[in-house]
Design a protein around this motif. Structure first.
Motif, PDB file in Angstrom:
ATOM      1  N   GLU A 123      -2.064  11.961  -3.026  1.00  8.13           N
ATOM      2  CA  GLU A 123      -2.791  13.224  -3.157  1.00  8.13           C
ATOM      3  C   GLU A 123      -2.218  14.058  -4.296  1.00  8.13           C
ATOM      4  O   GLU A 123      -2.945  14.649  -5.095  1.00  8.13           O
ATOM      5  CB  GLU A 123      -2.705  14.004  -1.844  1.00  8.13           C
ATOM      6  CG  GLU A 123      -3.412  13.319  -0.679  1.00  8.13           C
ATOM      7  CD  GLU A 123      -3.238  14.100   0.609  1.00  8.13           C
ATOM      8  OE1 GLU A 123      -2.795  15.275   0.540  1.00  8.13           O
ATOM      9  OE2 GLU A 123      -3.533  13.543   1.684  1.00  8.13           O
ATOM     10  N   ASP A 149      -2.277   5.359  -3.751  1.00  9.04           N
ATOM     11  CA  ASP A 149      -3.216   6.478  -3.607  1.00  9.04           C
ATOM     12  C   ASP A 149      -2.422   7.704  -3.157  1.00  9.04           C
ATOM     13  O   ASP A 149      -2.060   7.823  -1.988  1.00  9.04           O
ATOM     14  CB  ASP A 149      -4.299   6.118  -2.595  1.00  9.04           C
ATOM     15  CG  ASP A 149      -5.359   7.209  -2.473  1.00  9.04           C
ATOM     16  OD1 ASP A 149      -5.346   8.140  -3.309  1.00  9.04           O
ATOM     17  OD2 ASP A 149      -6.173   7.134  -1.538  1.00  9.04           O
ATOM     18  N   SER A 172      -1.707  -1.193  -3.969  1.00 11.07           N
ATOM     19  CA  SER A 172      -2.646  -0.075  -4.008  1.00 11.07           C
ATOM     20  C   SER A 172      -1.856   1.219  -3.868  1.00 11.07           C
ATOM     21  O   SER A 172      -1.090   1.387  -2.913  1.00 11.07           O
ATOM     22  CB  SER A 172      -3.661  -0.212  -2.865  1.00 11.07           C
ATOM     23  OG  SER A 172      -4.434   0.960  -2.744  1.00 11.07           O
ATOM     24  N   ASP A 230       2.012  12.295  -0.501  1.00  9.99           N
ATOM     25  CA  ASP A 230       1.781  13.563  -1.188  1.00  9.99           C
ATOM     26  C   ASP A 230       3.073  13.979  -1.864  1.00  9.99           C
ATOM     27  O   ASP A 230       3.915  13.126  -2.180  1.00  9.99           O
ATOM     28  CB  ASP A 230       1.281  14.625  -0.197  1.00  9.99           C
ATOM     29  CG  ASP A 230       2.175  14.738   1.040  1.00  9.99           C
ATOM     30  OD1 ASP A 230       3.388  14.434   0.920  1.00  9.99           O
ATOM     31  OD2 ASP A 230       1.684  15.117   2.116  1.00  9.99           O
ATOM     32  N   THR A 265       0.866  -1.179   0.000  1.00  7.08           N
ATOM     33  CA  THR A 265       0.000   0.000   0.000  1.00  7.08           C
ATOM     34  C   THR A 265       0.902   1.229   0.000  1.00  7.08           C
ATOM     35  O   THR A 265       1.784   1.354   0.864  1.00  7.08           O
ATOM     36  CB  THR A 265      -0.905   0.036   1.240  1.00  7.08           C
ATOM     37  OG1 THR A 265      -1.687  -1.156   1.288  1.00  7.08           O
ATOM     38  CG2 THR A 265      -1.837   1.237   1.199  1.00  7.08           C
ATOM     39  N   ARG A 304       3.692   1.181  -9.469  1.00  7.56           N
ATOM     40  CA  ARG A 304       3.146  -0.181  -9.353  1.00  7.56           C
ATOM     41  C   ARG A 304       4.106  -1.204  -9.951  1.00  7.56           C
ATOM     42  O   ARG A 304       4.357  -2.266  -9.368  1.00  7.56           O
ATOM     43  CB  ARG A 304       1.791  -0.257 -10.066  1.00  7.56           C
ATOM     44  CG  ARG A 304       0.693   0.587  -9.446  1.00  7.56           C
ATOM     45  CD  ARG A 304      -0.648   0.300 -10.106  1.00  7.56           C
ATOM     46  NE  ARG A 304      -1.652   1.283  -9.698  1.00  7.56           N
ATOM     47  CZ  ARG A 304      -1.984   2.350 -10.408  1.00  7.56           C
ATOM     48  NH1 ARG A 304      -1.388   2.582 -11.581  1.00  7.56           N
ATOM     49  NH2 ARG A 304      -2.897   3.193  -9.961  1.00  7.56           N
ATOM     50  N   LEU A 344       2.116   6.739 -11.819  1.00  8.84           N
ATOM     51  CA  LEU A 344       1.475   5.755 -10.939  1.00  8.84           C
ATOM     52  C   LEU A 344       1.740   4.336 -11.430  1.00  8.84           C
ATOM     53  O   LEU A 344       1.992   3.421 -10.636  1.00  8.84           O
ATOM     54  CB  LEU A 344      -0.033   6.013 -10.867  1.00  8.84           C
ATOM     55  CG  LEU A 344      -0.462   7.312 -10.172  1.00  8.84           C
ATOM     56  CD1 LEU A 344      -1.971   7.505 -10.287  1.00  8.84           C
ATOM     57  CD2 LEU A 344      -0.039   7.312  -8.706  1.00  8.84           C
ATOM     58  N   ARG A 375       0.849   5.347   0.050  1.00  7.63           N
ATOM     59  CA  ARG A 375       0.090   6.576   0.268  1.00  7.63           C
ATOM     60  C   ARG A 375       1.074   7.743   0.363  1.00  7.63           C
ATOM     61  O   ARG A 375       2.250   7.553   0.651  1.00  7.63           O
ATOM     62  CB  ARG A 375      -0.726   6.492   1.565  1.00  7.63           C
ATOM     63  CG  ARG A 375      -1.734   5.353   1.603  1.00  7.63           C
ATOM     64  CD  ARG A 375      -2.926   5.639   0.693  1.00  7.63           C
ATOM     65  NE  ARG A 375      -3.928   4.584   0.789  1.00  7.63           N
ATOM     66  CZ  ARG A 375      -3.978   3.531  -0.009  1.00  7.63           C
ATOM     67  NH1 ARG A 375      -3.051   3.385  -0.952  1.00  7.63           N
ATOM     68  NH2 ARG A 375      -4.923   2.626   0.119  1.00  7.63           N
TER      69      ARG A 375
END
Length: 610
Positions: free
Chosen positions: A471, A469, A467, A412, A408, A450, A446, A410
């Motif tokens: 911002e 994600d 995953s 910015d 995962t 991955r 992105l 996450r």
């Protein structure tokens, strides 16, 4: 049914050395068993504590276990050394110790689980219940048991049951053979068996009339129970053991994946779990016929049969190929389709039933050109005991065991928070600063993240999902993403080892009665602590072990469920022929030494006397 489904099922593989042990783990073994420097029933397969420690660390990353054999009987002088060794094995992380000598239970042992070696002659519910009551975690079942006997043991005990499913067979009940010691002082109970059961013998009657002349009358075929995995699970077996601590890496790399596949199929159907983590991937099809074997049998699992002995050779015959249909001066042709290669080894039985062999020089169409045509004739059956291409493939095989992980990501434009969670729920995370301009192509960036996190070829992990994600998507160089991946997977690999929980077990001495009041030398009591153990459990008469130096003349030196008289049609109880021969019967070895055969027909066992 709920209790059955809560069981984990273990595939247990042999390890001659650390290389074989690591290969077994990579091939999917849930546990391996290995010998230490001393006191193992395979004296020629000892290993240093340093190597065992390295193997333990490797195995524990996969939540696989390492059992160490300390399964010889011990003298009074050796017992303190063995206890010290067990303490050191516990300190380096051994998961269990496999033992034979009951004197160890009278010693000050660390809280490491004990497994009762097959050398303790585990044949009855009463014996195995006793082992459970005195503190053993597991009993290794005698190879000779009928499936009904295994079920009876399971119904009357709750101890873990380990069962041999593949490999060489001892003709005698384990721990009950003294033939090697009686002949030359090399005791199987001391890890030094000279394998006299693989020698030539003749069978004669009381008038010295020869019934069978110079055959390998005690040499058994090899065990293969791969077709009965589910039946054994239903009978209560939780550990499936492959024999072979003297075998090489090629044996391990072929046989372990073969049983891994068989076991996984059974576990899927029965909704059971394997005992370790990860998934092994191999790039060849395992085939037990291409590994050392004397021909396979299921021994006594489904009763007595006439297909368990290998009377013409104790050597490997390998893979059946076909019958010779015609010959030329320097070639032969088989009746079956085959894939014989240059460099293969073949073997066959000549007119006198002696095993002969030769190498293959060339194959041209259907014609096979061996190095020698000696004894090769029309009607001869050919075996391949060395498949050159298969062995070469195994030696170069790409074998890897991977653990599923989900990433995962996450973050910015200042930092990324990366989490990795593996198939066992173990999770690590890392925070990584990033800087740079906003990515010109958001989707491409992105996708790059991955793709780079999924590239785990240099690790022991397999990406099962990712995953992402963010911002704000900034441009991150590929080398930086790769470094994040390396860092987080290194953390996860270390955390897996830190998360491994080793089971412990303490022996609490008690006075549970032993099933017998009197013990002969067959109980293998070689030291004072072993004698004290049995006395505490109510045994009144204890005779010293054969290895204490007692005279073996006239003594029983083998007890076996295999019966030569039944095998060769002269068992009166079975209503077979052969009444022209007069008992008692004898085996005669190549030196002329005679061994009297006694058949205990009530127990349906054969005994051999020195």
């Amino acid at each position: 049914m709920a209790e059955l489904r809560s069981r984990t099922i273990e595939l247990l593989a042999p390890a001659k050395d650390i290389a074989c042990g690591i290969r077994a783990i990579d091939c999917g073994a849930d546990a391996v068993y290995i010998g230490a420097e001393q006191f193992g029933a395979r004296k020629a397969a000892g290993n240093s504590l340093e190597d065992i420690s390295r193997l333990i660390e490797y195995a524990h990353h996969y939540f696989a276990k390492v059992y160490v054999t300390v399964n010889t009987i011990l003298t009074d002088d050796e017992l303190p050394e063995a206890v010290s060794l067990i303490h050191r094995l516990y300190e380096i992380g051994a998961d269990a110790i496999m033992v034979q000598d009951m004197g160890l239970l009278e010693a000050d042992l660390p809280p490491v689980p004990l497994l009762a070696s097959t050398q303790t002659n585990n044949t009855t519910p009463q014996k195995i219940k006793f082992l459970e009551d005195v503190g053993f975690r597991r009993a290794v079942l005698a190879r000779e048991l009928f499936i009904e006997e295994i079920r009876d043991i399971r119904e009357q005990t709750s101890i873990e049951l380990e069962c041999f499913v593949h490999g060489s067979l001892c003709v005698s009940y384990s721990g009950q053979c003294y033939l090697s010691y009686a002949i030359g002082g090399r005791s199987g109970n001391r890890g030094e068996c000279a394998q006299p059961c693989r020698k030539l013998y003749s069978l004669v009657d009381s008038e010295e009339k020869t019934i069978i002349d110079k055959r390998y009358l005690l040499s058994l075929r090899d065990l293969n129970l791969s077709e009965y995995i589910e039946e054994l699970i239903d009978a209560g077996v939780s550990s499936f053991k492959i024999e072979g601590r003297l075998r090489d890496e090629a044996y391990v790399a072929n046989i372990v994946p073969y049983y891994r596949n068989k076991l996984d199929e059974a576990l899927a159907r029965k909704q059971l779990r394997k005992a370790s983590s990860g998934r092994a991937t191999i790039d060849f099809t395992p085939d037990p016929l291409k590994t050392f074997n004397r021909g396979y049998c299921d021994y006594f699992l489904h009763g007595r049969t006439d297909t368990i002995v290998s009377p013409h050779t104790p050597k490997s015959t390998g893979e059946p190929l076909g019958t010779v249909t015609c010959t030329g001066r320097d070639y032969f042709v088989l009746d079956a389709t085959h894939d014989i290669h240059n460099g293969d080894g073949i073997c066959f039985f000549d007119a006198e039933h002696h095993l002969q062999g030769t190498n293959i020089n060339c194959v041209d169409g259907g014609r096979v050109y061996p190095s020698s045509m000696k004894s090769i004739r029309t009607g001869l059956f050919i075996y391949r005991n060395y498949d050159h291409e298969f062995v070469k493939h195994i030696q170069k095989a790409d074998i890897i065991r991977t653990i599923d992980v989900v990433f995962t990501v996450r973050g910015d434009d200042k930092k990324l928070l990366v989490r990795a969670r593996d198939e066992d729920g173990i999770e690590v995370s890392g925070e990584y600063p990033v800087s740079g301009d906003t990515a010109k192509n958001r989707d491409m960036m992105l996708d790059t993240i991955r793709k780079q996190f999924s590239r785990l070829g240099d690790t022991k992990f397999r990406c099962a999902g990712i995953s992402v994600d963010l911002e704000i998507v900034v441009f991150i160089p590929v080398k930086d993403i790769n470094q994040m991946r390396r860092d987080i997977t290194d953390k996860l690999w270390r955390q897996r080892l830190n998360s491994y929980v080793r089971q412990e077990s303490v022996i609490h001495r008690n006075n549970v009665p032993y099933p017998e009041k009197s013990l002969g030398y067959e109980a293998n009591v070689l030291n004072m602590k072993a004698s004290a153990f049995y006395k505490r459990h109510g045994v009144e008469d204890i005779r010293p072990a054969m290895e204490s130096g007692i005279d073996s003349a006239g003594k029983k030196v083998m007890t076996t469920r295999y019966c030569i008289l039944h095998q060769y049609g002269i068992c009166r109880k079975a209503g077979k022929t052969g009444t022209e021969y007069k008992p008692p019967f004898y085996l005669v070895d190549e030196t002329g030494k005679k061994y009297k055969i006694n058949c205990d027909c009530k127990k349906c066992v054969m005994e051999l006397y020195f």
